[in-house]
Design a protein around this motif. Sequence first.
Motif, PDB file in Angstrom:
ATOM      1  N   ILE A 131      17.997 -13.687  -4.372  1.00 19.12           N
ATOM      2  CA  ILE A 131      17.875 -14.988  -4.086  1.00 19.12           C
ATOM      3  C   ILE A 131      18.660 -15.994  -5.266  1.00 19.12           C
ATOM      4  O   ILE A 131      19.771 -16.675  -4.095  1.00 19.12           O
ATOM      5  CB  ILE A 131      16.108 -15.473  -4.828  1.00 19.12           C
TER       6      ILE A 131
ATOM      7  N   LEU B  22      18.705 -18.305   3.369  1.00 19.46           N
ATOM      8  CA  LEU B  22      17.400 -17.822   3.529  1.00 19.46           C
ATOM      9  C   LEU B  22      16.746 -16.576   3.691  1.00 19.46           C
ATOM     10  O   LEU B  22      15.766 -15.143   4.602  1.00 19.46           O
ATOM     11  CB  LEU B  22      16.489 -18.451   2.419  1.00 19.46           C
TER      12      LEU B  22
ATOM     13  N   PHE C 197      11.510 -17.563  -4.789  1.00 13.21           N
ATOM     14  CA  PHE C 197      11.412 -15.576  -5.518  1.00 13.21           C
ATOM     15  C   PHE C 197       9.661 -15.517  -5.006  1.00 13.21           C
ATOM     16  O   PHE C 197       8.914 -14.812  -3.709  1.00 13.21           O
ATOM     17  CB  PHE C 197      11.733 -15.356  -6.130  1.00 13.21           C
TER      18      PHE C 197
ATOM     19  N   LYS D  88       8.931 -14.830   1.418  1.00 17.23           N
ATOM     20  CA  LYS D  88      10.145 -15.460   2.466  1.00 17.23           C
ATOM     21  C   LYS D  88       8.996 -16.396   3.117  1.00 17.23           C
ATOM     22  O   LYS D  88       9.730 -17.009   4.292  1.00 17.23           O
ATOM     23  CB  LYS D  88      10.706 -14.611   2.909  1.00 17.23           C
TER      24      LYS D  88
ATOM     25  N   TRP E 178      13.910  -9.446  -0.463  1.00 15.67           N
ATOM     26  CA  TRP E 178      13.794 -10.872  -1.221  1.00 15.67           C
ATOM     27  C   TRP E 178      13.116 -11.123  -2.563  1.00 15.67           C
ATOM     28  O   TRP E 178      12.090 -10.443  -3.083  1.00 15.67           O
ATOM     29  CB  TRP E 178      12.096 -11.084  -0.162  1.00 15.67           C
TER      30      TRP E 178
ATOM     31  N   THR F 139      22.002 -15.325  -3.275  1.00 18.78           N
ATOM     32  CA  THR F 139      22.169 -16.360  -1.900  1.00 18.78           C
ATOM     33  C   THR F 139      22.107 -17.718  -2.095  1.00 18.78           C
ATOM     34  O   THR F 139      23.586 -17.997  -1.714  1.00 18.78           O
ATOM     35  CB  THR F 139      21.016 -15.842  -1.099  1.00 18.78           C
TER      36      THR F 139
END
Length: 475
Positions: A425, A414, A466, A470, A420, A428
């Motif tokens: 997300i 992450l 989310f 981050k 972002w 990923t």
Amino acid sequence: MLGQFRNSPCIVKEANLIFHNMSVIVRFAPSPTGDLHIGGARTALFNYLFAKKNNGKFLLRIEDTDKKRSTKPAIEAITQGLDWLGLKHDGEAVFQSQNSARHEEIANKLLELDKAYLCYTSAEELAEMREFHEKKGEVFRFQSPWRNKDNSQTSTQKPVVRIKSPLSGEIVINDLVQGEVRVKSEEIDDFVILRNDKTPTYMLAVVVDDFDMNITHIIRGDDHLTNAFRQKAIYDAMGWKCPEFAHIPLIYGADGAKMSKRHGATSVIEYQKMGYLPEALRNYLLRLGFSFGDLEIIDDAKAQEIFDVKNIGKSPSRFDFAKLNNLNKHYIKEKNEVELLDLASEFFVKKPNEAEKSRVLQAIHFVKERCDNLENLAKNLEIYFDNFSQKLEENDQNLLNEKAEIIKKIIKVLEGVDDWSLEKIKETLNNFANENNLKIKDFGPALRIALTFSGKSAGGIFDVVFILGKKEVLK
Ligand code: GLU
């Protein structure tokens, strides 16, 4: 009835001028001796809805004649409770203690009409008589020796004024909830209407005020039903038209005993503090005693359209927290993000900063789905505050220990995400799962614990990652 109105002093007179042409006038008449009780709140609500339904007026009268028991904080607590519940009364509140001259005037009028008399029996004599009869196992019903004596006879005692209750016949009340109820006149004693210090008793004050305020319907708890017969006797003695009565059954706890503190909160403000919405409590209190088919969710507009005293049940209702919680959940779901943020703010441990606010606003739509009170909602939103942490439950801690290595890897992955976004997300984490031959469910719960300090937080794991952002995730 309006034709019978005669001018009376103070506020009451203005109230009559203002409401002269109204057909329905009801009142809520609490004695300010404590907080607004849940039963009182329901009485107020029924009166309010009855007024709204009939295009009438809902008045508030504070029955503060008992100087020893009435307190200012209680008056404030009652008005605060009514305000919070949204039961706004029409006109100025009437304070009963301000009408004592008028109460005395009516007591004198009843003396003049020979419908009342001065009674010089002292409290000690009365106690002696009671004891005498009780010792013999007889029911004591006081018959004053002064009822038929000439009033010019005096005694050193200061007299009280007693009503001359009818000696024969029956007093009949056609109660809108209880139906026809009757009592033999001989069962109604010559009760006191004015004490020997010239203060009115509740029985007199309530009748005079209801008459002067042009009250058309008295809707109140059925613990007052026996008072209604005595009050009717005063109306009859004055030749006044008696308002309609609707005596509603009291609220009981789950065990069938009268609702008290041991069943849970009894004061309306406690419900506010527990995170209930006023609309949910209104809906619940309405359903507690009133029914309209199987309809459970009755919002304000619907309530004002369908309310009818005829649909109030005769048997006591039992307070059911599960039902109240369901309604609260429903009304929480109905609210939008901004309203809920505002409401939850009362319950947050601290005022959220702008970043926290914006995260909370993004999460509210799924968090609200599972909360049945605002306190709970606030708790579930606080995980989006900066540096949120809380003690882990043992199970959660174990799972986290077990999956510590995977979580570390995920955090690394992450860390590399620059854009972002929710899509990024998802992509990923899905890629991470594929590459490591895992499913999301193999690490999702542990990741949730790592990020929210709980395995039970709301929302899908992608949303949680989310919305936290981050910076918070990497922390
Ligand atoms: N003051 C009374 C009470 O709080 C109510 C009187 C009435 O509604 O007639 O119980």
